[in-house]
Design an enzyme around this catalytic site. Structure first.
Site, mmCIF file in Angstrom:
data_model
loop_
_atom_site.group_PDB
_atom_site.id
_atom_site.type_symbol
_atom_site.label_atom_id
_atom_site.label_comp_id
_atom_site.label_asym_id
_atom_site.label_seq_id
_atom_site.Cartn_x
_atom_site.Cartn_y
_atom_site.Cartn_z
ATOM 1 N N CYS A 52 0.845 -1.190 0.000
ATOM 2 C CA CYS A 52 0.000 0.000 0.000
ATOM 3 C C CYS A 52 0.882 1.242 0.000
ATOM 4 C CB CYS A 52 -0.896 -0.019 1.238
ATOM 5 S SG CYS A 52 -1.875 1.475 1.447
ATOM 6 N N CYS A 55 0.221 3.175 3.600
ATOM 7 C CA CYS A 55 0.692 2.724 4.916
ATOM 8 C C CYS A 55 1.790 1.684 4.842
ATOM 9 C CB CYS A 55 -0.477 2.189 5.734
ATOM 10 S SG CYS A 55 -1.114 0.605 5.120
ATOM 11 N N CYS A 103 -5.226 0.764 6.312
ATOM 12 C CA CYS A 103 -5.423 2.215 6.406
ATOM 13 C C CYS A 103 -6.717 2.686 5.730
ATOM 14 C CB CYS A 103 -4.225 2.968 5.825
ATOM 15 S SG CYS A 103 -4.109 2.890 4.030
ATOM 16 N N CYS A 123 -8.468 -5.056 -10.034
ATOM 17 C CA CYS A 123 -8.022 -4.009 -10.937
ATOM 18 C C CYS A 123 -7.569 -2.827 -10.086
ATOM 19 C CB CYS A 123 -9.184 -3.631 -11.855
ATOM 20 S SG CYS A 123 -8.735 -2.454 -13.132
HETATM 21 ZN ZN LIG Z 1 -2.821 1.025 3.476
#
Ligand SMILES: [Zn+2]
Length: 136
Positions: A52, A55, A103, A123
């Site tokens: 991510c 985070c 997050c 996607c």
């Molecule tokens: Zn995150």
């Protein structure tokens, strides 16, 4: 968008704006969509982990990545427990929104037209991901 969900990583909009690029902020925190074909991660072929961009939580591995031809990085399976989904009825369509379970950052959508073994196509917006190549 209103939500009462809480996530392990919580930041104010100001804090997110300070750590994210304007485009990553628009996608992750404002449910934006990057233009197809603009993410270098769509063409990323190395072994590694897609985390991510908000985070740093590991979300997908390169083993689950496939070329969907859509211009967005696509995966048939997330790392278990890494992402969560909710129904998205915006734009008069019924889609399944995908966000980071740590997050709450918006990542993209999941569609039921992916390859085996799951038949799912996650996607993803590449700008919402950070690629970490595996050593060796
Ligand atoms: Zn995150």
């Amino acid at each position: 968008m209103s939500t009462t969900e809480t996530f392990p990583v919580q930041k104010t909009e100001e804090e997110w704006r300070a750590i994210l690029s304007p485009e990553a902020y628009r996608v992750l925190r404002r449910h934006g969509t990057e233009r197809a074909g603009t993410s270098p991660l769509d063409r990323e072929k190395r072994a590694g982990v897609f985390a991510c961009a908000g985070c740093g939580a590991a979300l997908f591995t390169s083993e689950a990545k496939f070329d969907s031809g859509t211009g967005w990085p696509s995966f048939f399976r997330p790392i278990e427990g890494a992402v969560a989904t909710r129904e998205d009825r915006s734009f008069f369509m019924r889609r399944t929104e995908v966000h980071c379970a740590t997050c709450g950052g918006h990542l993209g959508h999941v569609f039921p037209d992916g390859p085996a073994p799951t038949g799912l196509r996650y996607c993803m917006n590449g700008v919402a991901l950070a690629f970490m190549p595996r050593e060796g």
